[in-house]
Design a protein around this motif. Structure first.
Motif: not given
Length: 491
Positions: A148-150, A154-155, A426-433
């Motif tokens: 996840f951290t790696r 790149g996000s 997956e993490a960016e989906l959280v941010a976008d939601s």
């Protein structure tokens, strides 16, 4: 509780049989014929006793929150374990479809011409948030936490800002390895960090509930590795806390966030292989019996809890396609499993039968290298997904594909390259939601997560807890959310 202005959309919040906003006209029809019809005109307290009792019986004490225009007629139907709350004229087959298409203060028209609007009184609304970098705190220092951290390095939307592990030394070493500016000695210290807006729970399964609840109570959004908890009862508690705190919560089945899945669903809905009939889906690998938690019953080991949720959630998703719904629940489960010397299920299979006639055979393993393939069979062909769960079997993979085998035609491979690794997606989906508290379909909504855990409870309950192979011994689910009789039928 403040009254509801009938001129503006109101929020109906049904939780544990309580109606905290109204008024509304409702009818509740259970599959066994128990029904209630009436009007709740009091928006300041709980539902009238007959309605409250009917809701509890219909839903085993749990109904997900849903918003609607005030004073609109409703139909509340229970099918097996799910509750549908649908304002009349609403265009979708299920309330979960497209639920989060409306942002705070925005207004949109549905295909039936009914406008819906969210506002800051809704329990599904967490307040406005600017589109800036979302700071994650990570609980856990194992391999998944590393992946996840790696990926987030790149996000452009998310970053890891803090980490906590089982010891301060492990957290410091993790922070040094990945160039993090901060590490925490305890989970409590991490949750006090104001830079941590969201928490990624990557601790062992047995600690997921504790860490998710603590994070929500601290006002953090939560992305929790699967399974969200160990059973449906504890899943219900975590969802209730997310509602109470008005914080985002999502179970981390990352394949549900990958663009390949949307492409697959479009093909299926477009009739690429005709009517969907059957799914065969596996997720299994061979691990050493000395490898920690996987074979330890005291640490919630076993294949069903570890990886069984993937094929089950996929089967329920595809069954939803056959019923024009986000997901569907099985009416019958038969199971077979093999237990190892430590007492955990090392290999488990289940056959699921759904109301539409769609069937699925799902298998999980932690001791047998059965692979990760899924095959969807239809009337006019089949689709092969070599690894639907993790792109290329690599947590940093940026390419996934499936192949359509249509009768009378050459096989056609569809590829889905991505710029980001799947954990970053997956993490960016959280941010976008955000500021909504649940992700859009086909990611895991609260209803989907709860239904998935109910099926897994029933699967594990069918297997029993012996140390010998068992076959088709279908019993009550662990927490009786799915009542399975001796023939394997779900009422």
């Amino acid at each position: 509780m403040a009254g509801v202005n009938a001129d503006r959309p109101a929020c109906l919040h049904l939780l544990l049989g309580r109606v905290e906003r109204g008024p509304f006209d409702a009818s509740i029809t259970c599959r066994d014929g128990v029904a209630f019809q009436g009007r709740n005109g009091d928006d300041r307290g709980p539902a009238p006793a007959p309605l409250d009792a009917a809701l509890r019986r219909a839903t085993a004490g749990f109904i997900l929150p849903w918003r609607m225009p005030a004073a609109r007629p409703l139909r509340v139907d229970t099918e097996y374990v799910n509750v549908h709350i649908v304002p009349k004229g609403y265009p979708f087959a299920s309330p979960w479809m497209g639920r989060h298409a409306y942002g705070a203060g925005e207004r949109a028209s549905s295909r039936s011409g009914t406008g819906l609007q969210t506002h800051n009184n809704s329990p599904l609304y967490g307040g406005l948030r600017e589109a800036v970098m979302l700071g994650f705190g990570v609980i856990g220092t194992g391999e998944i936490a590393r992946d996840f951290t790696r990926a987030l390095q790149g996000s452009q939307r998310c970053r890891v800002v803090n980490v906590a592990g089982t010891s301060a030394n492990k957290a410091r070493a993790f922070a040094a390895e990945w160039g993090l500016r901060a590490s925490s000695r305890t989970v409590e210290e991490l949750l006090e960090d104001r830079r941590v807006e969201a928490v990624y729970v990557a601790s062992p399964h047995s600690a997921h509930e504790q860490h998710a609840l603590a994070s929500l109570a601290a006002g953090k959004h939560v992305l929790c590795e699967k399974p969200l908890t160990l059973d449906a009862a504890s899943t219900q508690r975590v969802i209730a806390e997310a509602v109470r705190r008005r914080r985002f919560l999502m179970e981390g089945f990352m394949y549900r966030c990958h663009p390949m899945l949307r492409g697959l669903l479009e093909c299926l809905k477009g009739g690429a292989i005709g009517r969907i009939l059957h799914l065969r889906a596996d997720f299994g690998f061979r691990a050493s019996r000395g490898s920690g938690r996987l074979f330890n019953p005291e640490r919630s080991g076993g294949s069903v809890l570890d990886v069984g949720g993937y094929p089950v959630s996929f089967a329920r998703l595809l069954a939803g396609v056959t019923e024009d719904a986000p997901f569907a629940e099985p009416t019958r489960i038969s199971a077979w499993g093999r237990f190892g010397p430590t007492g955990v299920d090392e290999l488990a299979s289940a056959t699921l039968t759904f109301p539409s006639g769609f069937t699925a055979e799902v298998t999980s393993s932690i001791a047998y290298a059965i692979g990760t393939t899924a095959v969807i069979h239809g009337e006019r062909g089949f689709i092969v997904l070599p690894n639907p769960w993790i792109p290329g079997g690599d947590g940093q993979g940026r390419h996934n594909a499936f192949t359509i085998h249509r009768d009378g035609r050459e096989p056609k491979e569809l590829t889905f390259p991505t710029e980001n690794a799947v954990y970053a997606i997956e993490a960016e989906l959280v941010a976008d939601s955000l500021p909504m508290l649940e992700p859009e379909w086909p990611a895991m909504s609260w209803a989907d997560t709860l239904g998935n855990m109910q099926v897994m409870d029933a699967w594990r309950g069918a297997l029993g807890s012996g140390r010998r192979p068992v076959k088709s011994e279908v019993t009550r689910g662990i927490n009786a959310f799915l009542k399975v009789n001796q023939e394997g039928d779900l009422p």
